[in-house]
Design an enzyme around this catalytic site. Sequence first.
Site, PDB file in Angstrom:
ATOM      1  N   PRO A 150     -52.327 -29.747  19.705  1.00 23.02           N
ATOM      2  CG  PRO A 150     -51.180 -29.768  21.721  1.00 23.02           C
ATOM      3  CD  PRO A 150     -51.578 -30.645  20.573  1.00 23.02           C
ATOM      4  CD  GLU A 151     -54.269 -26.119  14.799  1.00 20.45           C
ATOM      5  OE1 GLU A 151     -54.259 -25.020  14.232  1.00 20.45           O
ATOM      6  OE2 GLU A 151     -55.126 -26.989  14.576  1.00 20.45           O
TER       7      GLU A 151
END
Length: 282
Positions: A2-3
Amino acid sequence: MPELPEVETAVRWLGPRLCGRTLLGARVAWARTLGGQRPAALNRAVAGRAVRGVSRRAKWIRIDLDDPAHPAPAVLVHLRMSGRLVIAPAGVPPGPHVRVSLLLAGGGRLDFVDARKFGRLRQVGDADAALPDLGPEPLAPGFGGPQLGAALGGRRARLKPLLLDQRVVAGLGNIYTDEALFRARLDPRTPAAGLGPSALDALCAAIRAVLTEAIAAQGSSIDASYRTPAGEPGRFQERLAVYGRGGEPCPLCQTAIRRVLLAQRATHFCPRCQRRARARRR
Ligand SMILES: [Zn+2]
């Protein structure tokens, strides 16, 4: 992994569902997820506390709690490789990858699901002090060429690893850095010091556009590991121009996308569209 867009998607979904709800305590199935905090201490710190807000800083999720004994009480969560926060209804037993559960008054739980166990969740008394040194938020007002130029500090290091450094810009990871550099037509191997004001402006605009579009698409599901808290895949992976597309034709010029390792990270770019600026003397 996840960013910023994936974390923001989680925060926007969880906020209205958690705000105002009271936590009854914590149940810890994998103590190392707490990063050194003792399960009993987490349980004591959250029991009876109401959730005041859910927000994001870089890739951190911050769940603010109502506790007058501390300056900024919160639960801080980092999803790392495979973490997810999901709200489980009452009566549904935790699945095998649930590492920590925060029990909700009125039934149900906030489950931290993390197959690969790199994620972290802990309670802190002062969230502002507990977060590490982080660079500017790229979607905040005021983020533009001058601010990015200051954060890059005229360094001669290559752009890609610098943009991945959370102290330079907050929230970028491998996917969106490659996409932003493609849109800005910048070679990821370019020294940061080679960027003039117009290139810095173009890079900021590209970063903001990619992140905004990715949030609207609820992030990118490159593989099965990323799902929104509602259990849905993101949709931005269909719109990636270069990331994960080594050997495929560039969407603009049909040249084969190159995949190289840069600071141990897979890096994707079009060798024709993305120019390599030389370091300038300042
Ligand atoms: Zn191209």
